[in-house]
Design a protein around this motif. Structure first.
Motif, PDB file in Angstrom:
ATOM      1  N   VAL A 142       0.851  -1.189   0.000  1.00 53.62           N
ATOM      2  CA  VAL A 142       0.000   0.000   0.000  1.00 53.62           C
ATOM      3  C   VAL A 142       0.884   1.236   0.000  1.00 53.62           C
ATOM      4  N   ARG A 171      -5.979  12.235   1.159  1.00 55.92           N
ATOM      5  CA  ARG A 171      -5.678  10.856   1.573  1.00 55.92           C
ATOM      6  C   ARG A 171      -4.927  10.875   2.906  1.00 55.92           C
ATOM      7  N   GLU A 257      -7.256  -1.043   0.153  1.00 53.38           N
ATOM      8  CA  GLU A 257      -6.193  -0.278  -0.486  1.00 53.38           C
ATOM      9  C   GLU A 257      -5.301  -1.162  -1.355  1.00 53.38           C
TER      10      GLU A 257
END
Length: 381
Positions: A142, A171, A257
């Motif tokens: 990720v 994010r 993710e």
């Protein structure tokens, strides 16, 4: 005279009492108390040193004011005549030494605890770049960029400011509670500083070096910080948001993710085999240029003489294509030109380079495709 002196003493005592009360309540004038165990330790050390300093101030200035009052000239006091006093000199040497030792021991223990990143449960690589953060979870597949999400209309005053003005991101960094999280902090351009006050974490992100820090968050929540090192034009637009989740929620987020990144890579591979038309490249390239490049090189490509080079009819945009790709992908060391390798997709890189080579009358006719960017990166690894 006595009334004025009495009022002065009362005022000083009230000021010290107010300061101590404010410090004890953790107001904005005081150090942030924090939400982690180590931040509480740091806060406790801060308050210990603060109270010691207050006590020293009361004793020293109290003795000074009493001496001035009791030995003033109006009372007919004659100054004493002496050269030195061994006992006094020993006392004012030994007592400060013992006070410093009393502060140094807990301070050293706290610093050692703050630097102990061993036995961590999760490691996150944090890379600062002008002007955003890149997070990479070393224990999982990720990684992503975190950009400020505050609309420019708020910054320019065209919209009212929200509660978390300049402290919003698209994010956030997501971490689990109850786990020791190790942060590996670096930079790919200039010096930044990753700072979250509620964790008592503030580490410089230096290009070419990796600094370490850690935290363990006990309660789920949203915690905010920002870059604390002057790093260029948009230094004030580089916020940090950390969301602490329960372990089960964090595991679910990680799975999502990983799947998202896998889908994005598959889409990137698909796009590498496709060729975009000139109109598609120019349209996307203009969007990327205006959002990423226009602040320095200006919307008309003229740049700012003496500060940022122009691209219209001069420079790399009408020169060798590979050299143009190189400077956009890798940046230029020692200048404000940052690397866009991690900030833009290969499709966006190809589009903005195509746009720069064909806008403002450049008309080189060069069409750069995502496959060209991929080939260049692979050939220069």
């Amino acid at each position: 005279m006595k009334v004025r002196l009495t009022n002065l003493i009362i005022g000083l005592v009230a000021m010290f009492a107010s300061t101590i009360a404010s410090a004890g309540q953790g107001t904005q004038l005081n150090l942030t108390q924090g939400v982690t165990e180590i931040s509480q330790t740091v806060y406790g050390l801060h308050m210990l040193v603060f109270y010691i300093c207050v006590a020293i101030g009361v004793v020293v200035f109290g003795a000074m004011f009493i001496s001035i009052y009791r030995h003033r000239k109006s009372r007919g006091v004659e100054p004493a005549k002496f050269h030195d006093n061994l006992r006094v000199e020993i006392a004012w040497t030994v007592i400060p030494f013992l006070i410093l030792i009393g502060m140094a021991v807990p301070a050293t223990m706290t610093l050692l605890d703050m630097d102990d990143t061993s036995d961590s449960d999760l490691s996150v690589l944090i890379t600062g770049s002008q002007w955003r953060w890149h997070y990479s979870y070393l224990d999982y597949d990720v990684e992503y960029l975190s950009n400020m999400a505050t609309p420019r209309e708020q910054i320019y005053g065209r919209l009212p400011q929200t509660e978390n003005y300049l402290l919003e991101v698209d994010r956030p960094l997501v971490v689990p509670v109850g786990q020791k999280i190790r942060f590996l902090i670096t930079s790919d351009d200039v010096i930044h500083s990753w700072w979250v006050p509620e964790f008592a974490v503030k580490k410089d992100a230096n290009p070419g070096y990796i600094n370490e820090a850690w935290t363990r968050i006990d309660e789920p929540g949203i915690y905010r910080g920002q870059c604390a090192e002057l790093c260029g034009r948009d230094h004030g637009f580089m916020p940090i948001v950390v969301i602490a989740k329960e372990q089960a929620e964090f595991d679910e987020w990680i799975q999502g993710e990983e799947q998202r990144l896998a889908d994005a890579r598959a889409e990137e591979e698909r796009l590498l085999s496709m060729e975009m038309s000139e109109d598609e490249l120019m349209s996307l390239g203009e969007q990327v240029y205006l959002s990423q490049c226009a602040a320095c090189h200006q919307p008309n490509g003229q740049g700012i003489p003496g500060v940022f080079p122009g691209l219209a009819g001069v420079g790399v945009s009408i020169g060798d294509q590979n050299a143009h790709i190189d400077i956009v992908v890798n940046g230029s060391a020692g200048t404000a030109m940052q690397s866009f390798r991690n900030n833009l997709s290969m499709r966006e890189l190809a589009a903005v380079i195509t746009y720069e080579r064909n806008a403002w009358g450049n008309n080189t006719g060069d069409l750069v495709q995502a496959a060209d960017i991929h080939e260049f990166i692979q050939g220069n690894q």
